[in-house]
Design a protein around this motif. Structure first.
Motif, short mmCIF file in Angstrom:
data_model
loop_
_atom_site.label_atom_id
_atom_site.label_comp_id
_atom_site.label_asym_id
_atom_site.label_seq_id
_atom_site.Cartn_x
_atom_site.Cartn_y
_atom_site.Cartn_z
N LEU A 129 0.72 -1.48 -0.23
CA LEU A 129 -0.17 -0.04 -0.01
C LEU A 129 1.21 1.19 0.04
O LEU A 129 1.99 1.33 0.51
N SER A 130 0.85 2.34 -1.09
CA SER A 130 0.82 3.11 -0.61
C SER A 130 0.06 4.86 -0.19
O SER A 130 -1.06 4.62 -0.63
N CYS A 131 0.56 5.33 0.43
CA CYS A 131 -0.33 6.91 1.01
C CYS A 131 0.63 8.07 0.72
O CYS A 131 1.65 8.18 1.03
N ASN B 295 6.56 12.78 0.46
CA ASN B 295 5.97 12.73 1.69
C ASN B 295 5.06 11.42 1.71
O ASN B 295 3.61 12.17 1.07
N THR B 296 5.80 10.72 0.68
CA THR B 296 4.48 9.50 1.30
C THR B 296 5.25 8.36 2.16
O THR B 296 6.11 8.04 2.69
N MET B 297 3.99 7.16 2.77
CA MET B 297 4.28 6.23 3.42
C MET B 297 3.61 4.77 2.74
O MET B 297 2.89 4.78 2.03
N TYR B 298 4.23 3.62 3.59
CA TYR B 298 4.30 2.19 2.26
C TYR B 298 4.12 1.12 3.14
O TYR B 298 4.05 2.00 4.83
N LEU B 299 3.23 0.64 2.92
CA LEU B 299 3.03 -0.75 4.04
C LEU B 299 3.03 -1.91 3.13
O LEU B 299 2.85 -2.09 2.05
N ARG B 300 3.83 -2.74 3.21
CA ARG B 300 4.71 -3.67 2.64
C ARG B 300 3.98 -5.14 3.30
O ARG B 300 4.28 -5.09 4.69
N MET B 301 2.99 -5.88 2.79
CA MET B 301 2.13 -6.60 3.75
C MET B 301 2.44 -8.33 3.05
O MET B 301 2.30 -8.26 1.63
N ASP B 302 3.18 -8.64 3.58
CA ASP B 302 3.39 -10.64 2.98
C ASP B 302 2.74 -11.02 4.46
O ASP B 302 2.07 -11.15 5.31
N SER B 303 2.94 -12.72 3.66
CA SER B 303 1.79 -13.77 4.24
C SER B 303 0.38 -12.98 4.48
O SER B 303 0.37 -14.02 6.16
#
Length: 120
Positions: free
Chosen positions: A20-22, A73-81
């Motif tokens: 996800l990116s914000c 000005n960006t945040m990420y959420l790497r989601m695994d499993s």
């Protein structure tokens, strides 16, 4: 007011991954990802300070990774499993400073949310 726009959600099979990116429309401070599943309250998933310090909900530790690019000005959420119980609407949240009432104050903004569905 800082606007937040999430992207990257969708449908993924159990065990899969998503990022996800914000993107924020202006400079922001602490940022976080929250989620809300049907019939449940919104909960914190992960949070990251301007310094890069992070904290995670126990349910996502060792599976999710939050990061940020302050220049963008960006945040990420790497989601695994990913698991079916990760299914929810994910929201971006951020603190920002603005001049109001004769002084700088800290405000908080939410994105519109993005759906993540984990299902086979």
């Amino acid at each position: 007011q800082v606007q937040l726009v999430e992207s990257g959600g969708g449908l993924v099979q159990p065990g899969g991954s998503l990022r996800l990116s914000c993107v924020a429309s202006g400079s922001i401070g602490a940022m976080g990802w929250y989620r809300q599943a049907p019939g449940k309250e919104r909960e914190l998933v992960a949070r990251i300070m301007s310094s890069g310090t992070t904290n995670y909900a126990d349910s996502v530790k060792d599976r999710f990774t939050v990061s940020r690019d302050n220049a963008k000005n960006t945040m990420y959420l790497r989601m695994d499993s990913l698991k079916p119980e990760d299914t929810a609407v994910y929201y971006c949240n951020a603190d920002f400073r603005a001049y109001s009432g004769g002084r700088f104050q800290t405000f908080n903004s939410w994105g519109q949310g993005i759906q993540v569905t984990v299902s086979s």
